[in-house]
Design a protein around this motif. Sequence first.
Motif, PDB file in Angstrom:
ATOM      1  N   PRO A   1      17.710 -10.620 -13.666  1.00  8.00           N
ATOM      2  CA  PRO A   1      18.489 -10.640 -12.714  1.00  8.00           C
ATOM      3  C   PRO A   1      18.819 -12.181 -12.265  1.00  8.00           C
ATOM      4  CG  PRO A   1      16.359  -9.945 -11.910  1.00  8.00           C
ATOM      5  CD  PRO A   1      16.641 -10.083 -13.123  1.00  8.00           C
ATOM      6  N   TYR A   2      19.992 -12.334 -11.687  1.00 13.53           N
ATOM      7  CA  TYR A   2      20.151 -13.626 -10.909  1.00 13.53           C
ATOM      8  C   TYR A   2      19.557 -13.766  -9.965  1.00 13.53           C
ATOM      9  CZ  TYR A   2      24.951 -13.124 -13.077  1.00 13.53           C
ATOM     10  OH  TYR A   2      25.996 -12.816 -14.007  1.00 13.53           O
ATOM     11  N   LEU A   3      18.939 -15.077  -9.598  1.00 10.87           N
ATOM     12  CA  LEU A   3      18.087 -15.095  -8.235  1.00 10.87           C
ATOM     13  C   LEU A   3      19.026 -15.264  -7.044  1.00 10.87           C
ATOM     14  CD1 LEU A   3      15.385 -17.730  -9.566  1.00 10.87           C
ATOM     15  CD2 LEU A   3      15.061 -15.099  -9.256  1.00 10.87           C
ATOM     16  N   ALA A   4      18.863 -14.690  -6.049  1.00  9.25           N
ATOM     17  CA  ALA A   4      19.361 -14.679  -4.796  1.00  9.25           C
ATOM     18  C   ALA A   4      18.404 -14.870  -3.597  1.00  9.25           C
ATOM     19  CB  ALA A   4      20.109 -13.515  -4.510  1.00  9.25           C
ATOM     20  N   LYS A   5      19.115 -15.841  -2.550  1.00  6.79           N
ATOM     21  CA  LYS A   5      18.341 -16.049  -1.293  1.00  6.79           C
ATOM     22  C   LYS A   5      18.853 -15.093  -0.321  1.00  6.79           C
ATOM     23  CE  LYS A   5      15.704 -19.740  -1.582  1.00  6.79           C
ATOM     24  NZ  LYS A   5      14.249 -19.484  -1.153  1.00  6.79           N
ATOM     25  N   ILE A   6      17.924 -14.281   0.518  1.00 11.79           N
ATOM     26  CA  ILE A   6      18.330 -13.801   1.785  1.00 11.79           C
ATOM     27  C   ILE A   6      18.820 -14.863   2.927  1.00 11.79           C
ATOM     28  CG2 ILE A   6      17.574 -12.190   3.481  1.00 11.79           C
ATOM     29  CD1 ILE A   6      15.601 -11.035   1.274  1.00 11.79           C
ATOM     30  N   LYS A   7      19.951 -14.855   3.127  1.00 10.05           N
ATOM     31  CA  LYS A   7      20.498 -15.564   4.135  1.00 10.05           C
ATOM     32  C   LYS A   7      20.280 -15.134   5.565  1.00 10.05           C
ATOM     33  CE  LYS A   7      24.656 -16.601   3.630  1.00 10.05           C
ATOM     34  NZ  LYS A   7      26.206 -17.384   3.102  1.00 10.05           N
ATOM     35  N   LYS A   8      20.329 -13.763   5.632  1.00 10.57           N
ATOM     36  CA  LYS A   8      20.299 -13.114   6.947  1.00 10.57           C
ATOM     37  C   LYS A   8      20.064 -11.688   6.855  1.00 10.57           C
ATOM     38  CE  LYS A   8      23.116 -12.844  11.222  1.00 10.57           C
ATOM     39  NZ  LYS A   8      24.326 -12.894  11.795  1.00 10.57           N
ATOM     40  N   ILE A   9      19.273 -11.274   7.888  1.00 13.19           N
ATOM     41  CA  ILE A   9      18.836 -10.012   7.924  1.00 13.19           C
ATOM     42  C   ILE A   9      19.148  -8.984   9.162  1.00 13.19           C
ATOM     43  CG2 ILE A   9      17.048  -8.021   7.862  1.00 13.19           C
ATOM     44  CD1 ILE A   9      15.316 -10.197   6.370  1.00 13.19           C
ATOM     45  N   ILE A  10      20.034  -8.154   9.162  1.00 11.57           N
ATOM     46  CA  ILE A  10      20.301  -7.445  10.105  1.00 11.57           C
ATOM     47  C   ILE A  10      19.924  -6.039  10.428  1.00 11.57           C
ATOM     48  CG2 ILE A  10      22.967  -6.481  11.439  1.00 11.57           C
ATOM     49  CD1 ILE A  10      24.083  -8.717   9.152  1.00 11.57           C
ATOM     50  N   LYS A  11      19.426  -5.693  11.464  1.00 11.26           N
ATOM     51  CA  LYS A  11      18.906  -4.457  11.390  1.00 11.26           C
ATOM     52  C   LYS A  11      19.888  -3.583  12.219  1.00 11.26           C
ATOM     53  CE  LYS A  11      14.760  -2.479  14.055  1.00 11.26           C
ATOM     54  NZ  LYS A  11      14.154  -1.550  13.101  1.00 11.26           N
ATOM     55  N   GLU A  12      19.977  -2.710  11.409  1.00 10.92           N
ATOM     56  CA  GLU A  12      21.164  -1.586  11.664  1.00 10.92           C
ATOM     57  C   GLU A  12      20.654  -0.511  12.410  1.00 10.92           C
ATOM     58  OE1 GLU A  12      24.203  -2.264  11.114  1.00 10.92           O
ATOM     59  OE2 GLU A  12      24.245  -3.676   9.296  1.00 10.92           O
ATOM     60  N   THR A  13      19.548   0.085  11.961  1.00 12.49           N
ATOM     61  CA  THR A  13      19.037   1.216  12.680  1.00 12.49           C
ATOM     62  C   THR A  13      17.423   1.124  12.387  1.00 12.49           C
ATOM     63  OG1 THR A  13      18.653   2.540  10.723  1.00 12.49           O
ATOM     64  CG2 THR A  13      20.926   2.660  11.809  1.00 12.49           C
ATOM     65  N   HIS A  14      16.765   2.132  12.809  1.00 13.13           N
ATOM     66  CA  HIS A  14      15.425   2.110  12.874  1.00 13.13           C
ATOM     67  C   HIS A  14      14.895   1.871  11.078  1.00 13.13           C
ATOM     68  CE1 HIS A  14      14.599   6.428  11.589  1.00 13.13           C
ATOM     69  NE2 HIS A  14      15.856   6.576  12.098  1.00 13.13           N
ATOM     70  N   ASP A  15      15.689   2.596  10.201  1.00 11.45           N
ATOM     71  CA  ASP A  15      15.377   2.540   9.103  1.00 11.45           C
ATOM     72  C   ASP A  15      16.419   1.895   8.062  1.00 11.45           C
ATOM     73  OD1 ASP A  15      16.986   4.785   9.006  1.00 11.45           O
ATOM     74  OD2 ASP A  15      15.672   6.091   7.981  1.00 11.45           O
ATOM     75  N   VAL A  16      17.382   1.315   8.662  1.00 11.23           N
ATOM     76  CA  VAL A  16      18.405   0.746   7.883  1.00 11.23           C
ATOM     77  C   VAL A  16      18.694  -0.733   8.178  1.00 11.23           C
ATOM     78  CG1 VAL A  16      20.762   0.520   7.057  1.00 11.23           C
ATOM     79  CG2 VAL A  16      19.656   2.694   7.388  1.00 11.23           C
TER      80      VAL A  16
END
Lengths: 342, 263
Positions: free
Chosen positions: B7-22
Amino acid sequence: MKNYLLTEEQIIALFNAAAEHYELYVPVNSENGQVFCWEKTARLDKMVPSNIQPTASIKKFFFPNSEPMFGFKKEKQEIELYQAAASVPRLVLGVHSCDLGSIKVLEALFKDTVDDELFREKRQNTVLVGISCSAKDWACFCSQLEINSRFSQDGDLFITPREEKYILSVTSAKGEDYVNKYLENGETVAGFTPANDLGEEETFTLDFPKIKEVMDSGFELPVWEKFARKCINCGICTFLCPTCHCFDVFDEARRERGARFRCYDSCMFPEFTRMAGGYNPRSAKAARLRQRYLHKYKYFVDNFNLIACSGCGRCIRHCPVNVDVRQNLNILQHSGSEGEDD
Amino acid sequence: MTNIYTPYLAKIKKIIKETHDVKTFQLELVNPESKKKFNYQPGQFAEFSVFGVGESTFCLASTPTRPEVLECSVKKAGKVTSAIHELWEGDTVGIRGPYGNNFPVKQLKGKNLVFVGGGIGLAPLRSLINFVLDNRGDYGNICLVYGARTPGDLVYKKELEDWDKTPDFATHITVDKSAGNWKGTVGFVPVILGEVAPGAENAVAITCGPPIMIKFVVKELSELGFKAADIITTLEMKMKCGLGKCGRCNIGKVYVCKDGPVF
Ligand SMILES: Cc1cc2nc3c(=O)[nH]c(=O)nc-3n(C[C@H](O)[C@H](O)[C@H](O)COP(=O)(O)OP(=O)(O)OC[C@H]3O[C@@H](n4cnc5c(N)ncnc54)[C@H](O)[C@@H]3O)c2cc1C
Ligand code: SF4
Ligand code: SF4
Ligand code: FES
């Protein structure tokens, strides 16, 4: 095609000459006459045997049971990736026509759309030396797939015994390079006619185009259920089959270091298609066996115009409960196609 | 030796909590070279790696018309998705892709678009919806029927509100079971679709969701007059390689990973 007439000593010398640059593999006879796989040897000291079909097929050399795809190292939030080293050149001796014939199936699959370097590099780095088979047994049915057990051009070199000597046929550019480099004083012969297959004694005459036709509309045939009844889902047929190529991908890691591997998987296992949440489109045993047969004798033909079977007989010889693909194909070719299309 | 499974390496820039499990993960490819190579279209998917745990398949929920973000929305469902949910902003992950075919964005030009989604199935539709919004002049009216089990399971809530305010964009949000102070529609997606009854004239329907929902949606659409050729679905099968090699994602001779997932 160039053919040389060589003595046993010359053949042995030809393959020992490269021992420095190649790993040498031979199908050696263990005490009970069974060999699981080709074994690495430092030197060849007698003629390559012509009567051994190893239990594991030739695919192990290009598509091993398990192989690393890359390594990784974690450090806090950073990752470093490492690529697997290039493979060592190999010389594999005593390969039968069925195994040589199976390789084009894997080649077609692994180079389709995007080229699988892991497979290609190992294939390119291996010289395959075939030998005229002298050991057809009750499970073989290669001749029905138009594979000649006595001669094949699907490898790089091929050995046919002739009286006290041997004909060495050069069947690829790679084979030619090898011979040019390592053969001393080889005498070529003109007018070599390869031997014809002697056929099989007790087997059904399988009409593969007809079988495909039945399969084309036979997704719902009741016989699938019957075929699968005694299967115990051990997966042996798929692991040993030279053309089966399905794999799983998984990570192994200890602390900050690890690697991603691929290893054989089997369409005969329920987990093969079981999705997160539990839904499994092939939860029934019959659906899995049907997938194996349709993949070999229909889908692969549809997609690559090749039958994904070389008639090597391993799946018949080694199935613990005697599931016999020939018998089942025979039943199929004689059953009407009243089922629905998929 | 490099290979197609790396794979290509990628950085997580931002995490958005959509629901309790997404959760939605905004990613940025580390290497500028890989960024250039990673050209995707709405409907395509990628393999997302957590090194040491494994890989899983997710569609690209962002649109190529907004190249500054690459997004996947991940529902916690098992081993790899649970590990993904434990990641932090700044962590490095792997991305392989883009894989699969895509929505036929060219053929859709000039058509009215009817989107029907269920649960996390809105993710690939969102890619196309935002693509269409960014090329607004090329497409007709948009109608979205989207449902989830409960109000808490609806994803992209902020965007749903924005879309609702967008001209020529009718949104119909529904839940199977009401909860809390939900004042919206209650009912299964195919039923609500039947009530909304979008016109089939010069329209194409695009649907993604659980297989059972798709089945009834397709039935409903054909009753509304949509021809089979004007219904686009996405299929899901277990995947590993994403490249047509590992052998598990076929339906007949068709491999969902390379011939699909858009059908
Ligand atoms: C084309 C496509 C697009 C998808 N897009 C999304 C998305 O946008 N968001 C989302 O939340 N989910 C999506 N999924 C489903 C998602 O891939 C699975 O939920 C996920 O792989 C489960 O992984 P796991 O390790 O947590 O589950 P486990 O049950 O532990 O599965 C182990 C492994 O099996 C494979 N696997 C299991 N279930 C599936 C499945 N349903 N599909 C594919 N591979 C599977 C994966 O390799 C997984 O890592 C998509 C699936 C497909 C085929
Ligand atoms: S070897 Fe025989 S029992 Fe084992 S999975 Fe194959 S058909 Fe079934
Ligand atoms: S299906 Fe059976 S006979 Fe055919 S190649 Fe595979 S193991 Fe050999
Ligand atoms: S995911 Fe491997 S063949 Fe489709």
